[in-house]
Write an enzyme that holds these catalytic residues in place. Structure first.
Site, PDB file in Angstrom:
ATOM      1  N   ARG A   1       0.870  -1.176   0.000  1.00  0.00           N
ATOM      2  CA  ARG A   1       0.000   0.000   0.000  1.00  0.00           C
ATOM      3  C   ARG A   1       0.906   1.224   0.000  1.00  0.00           C
ATOM      4  NH1 ARG A   1      -1.257   2.502   4.440  1.00  0.00           N
ATOM      5  NH2 ARG A   1      -1.504   0.761   5.855  1.00  0.00           N
TER       6      ARG A   1
ATOM      7  N   HIS B   1      -3.600   4.281   4.660  1.00  0.00           N
ATOM      8  CA  HIS B   1      -4.623   3.229   4.767  1.00  0.00           C
ATOM      9  C   HIS B   1      -5.962   3.730   4.212  1.00  0.00           C
ATOM     10  CE1 HIS B   1      -7.268   0.185   6.406  1.00  0.00           C
ATOM     11  NE2 HIS B   1      -7.934   1.127   7.022  1.00  0.00           N
TER      12      HIS B   1
ATOM     13  N   TYR C   1       4.097   5.545  11.071  1.00  0.00           N
ATOM     14  CA  TYR C   1       4.445   4.162  11.399  1.00  0.00           C
ATOM     15  C   TYR C   1       5.334   3.457  10.371  1.00  0.00           C
ATOM     16  CZ  TYR C   1       0.279   3.439   8.499  1.00  0.00           C
ATOM     17  OH  TYR C   1      -0.637   3.482   7.479  1.00  0.00           O
TER      18      TYR C   1
END
Ligand SMILES: Cc1ncc(C[n+]2csc(CCOP(=O)(O)OP(=O)(O)O)c2C)c(N)n1
Length: 356
Positions: A254, A258, A267
């Site tokens: 990805r 998200h 993160y």
């Protein structure tokens, strides 16, 4: 030997590498016009994804889950499927939606918060937001196909995070036990929101999880549209022939957040994202098609212009549709609306100055 064997005994399929080099022995025989159609879908999908993202930023669409970078895991399988086969999506399969020829207007409307986007036609299920819930539905469709003696297989999509859900276990277990014609396609895009794949499971691969249910799981380069096409085509054929289910782990990434309410910089590191961007599935397919003289710069420009035009046109159509009454969200939840929901509906109506 078409498949590489990983050290955990799982087979892995790669056909078109990062540099656009193709393994001619494994290259699926797809005609030139079909390859060009696939390319057009790639470009259209990317434009579609970009457009909805921008609309969200302008307040014209709701929270949106981008699929950029995962197109090969979707376009290859869509071309491998028959129209009678069942498509059971998760929520990140916009490119599959394009290649399956489903209504783009409905896709827009879905992300604009209109349930009209859920009214898909043919053997296609609507998007499923509760993580993993569609996996057991797919097993149910597989049972129905068996009972009704239909010559159709089911392809169900889900992410790496969904493999930790109970529905994954139930769906896979039913499929193995009853030898169902279901292909489980896990798009391992390395993260479930901020949870990396390594924190999802101690297993070395997601593919190997199929062993526990008595059938095979394989890994495929999910940014390689040719490998995805071949792996899914073979699995669907086997499923239709009564050879049972298969799990395909499409290893992809990805490259964006998200959803539009996420911030990936919190993160993961930029180097990692950059490395994966270099494996872009569209660039890879483009150089393959250039080598085959199927496209050149002029054609690319023409395809891009047409895609822009189409996306803009459908977006305008979607935006010009009247928004549904909020009361609509109470429809199709229960066959008989419980008292509790009836009371909520009444209070919503009075808040909106509706019937009361
Ligand atoms: C049952 C359930 N729990 C939690 C959520 C919130 N949620 C939405 S997406 C997501 C992560 C899904 O990750 P993955 O299955 O890997 O799919 P991806 O989003 O990466 O495509 C979570 C936890 C949800 N939608 N449904």
């Amino acid at each position: 030997m078409p498949y590489k064997e990983l050290d955990n005994g799982v087979k892995r399929l790669e056909i078109l590498d990062e540099n656009g080099e193709v393994d001619e022995e494994l290259e699926p025989q797809i005609g030139e016009s079909r390859l060009l159609e696939m390319y057009k879908d790639f470009v259209l999908s990317r434009k579609l994804d970009e457009k909805i993202f921008k609309m969200q930023r302008r307040g014209e669409a709701g929270t949106y889950a981008r699929f950029k970078g995962q197109e090969a895991s979707q376009i290859g399988p869509a071309y491998a499927m028959d129209s009678e086969d069942w498509f059971v999506p998760s929520f990140r399969e916009g490119a599959f939606w394009v290649s399956r020829g489903l209504s783009l207007k409905k896709f827009f409307r879905y992300w604009m918060g209109d349930e009209f986007g859920h009214t898909v036609e043919g053997n296609n299920m609507p998007l499923s937001i509760p993580v993993g819930s569609q996996i057991s539905h797919a097993a149910g469709i597989g049972i129905a196909s068996q009972v009704l003696e239909k010559d159709a297989a089911t392809l169900v999509y889900f992410g790496d995070g969904a493999t930790s859900q109970g529905d994954f276990h139930s769906g896979m277990n039913f499929a193995g036990t009853f030898n169902l014609p279901v292909v489980f396609l896990c798009q391992n895009n390395q993260y479930a929101i901020s949870t990396p794949r390594e924190k999802q499971t101690a297993a070395k691969s997601l593919a190997q999880k199929a062993r526990a249910y008595g059938f095979e799981g394989i890994q495929v380069d999910g940014n390689d549209v040719l490998a995805m096409y071949k792996a899914v085509k073979d699995a669907l054929n086997e499923a239709r022939q009564g050879k049972g289910p298969k799990l395909i782990e499409a290893v992809t990434y990805r490259v964006t957040d998200h959803t539009t309410s996420d911030d990936w910089t919190r993160y993961r590191d930029k180097e990692e994202v950059k490395r994966w961007k270099e494996k872009d599935p569209l660039d890879r397919f483009e150089s393959y098609l250039k080598d085959k003289s199927i496209i050149e710069e002029e054609k690319i420009e023409e395809v891009e212009d047409k895609a822009d035009e189409k996306v803009e046109k459908v977006a305008e159509e979607a935006k010009s549709m009247e928004d549904p009454e909020p009361e609509k969200m109470f429809e199709h939840v229960y066959s008989e609306t419980p008292e509790r929901l009836k009371r909520q509906l009444e209070s919503l109506k009075s808040a909106h100055g509706g019937d009361s």
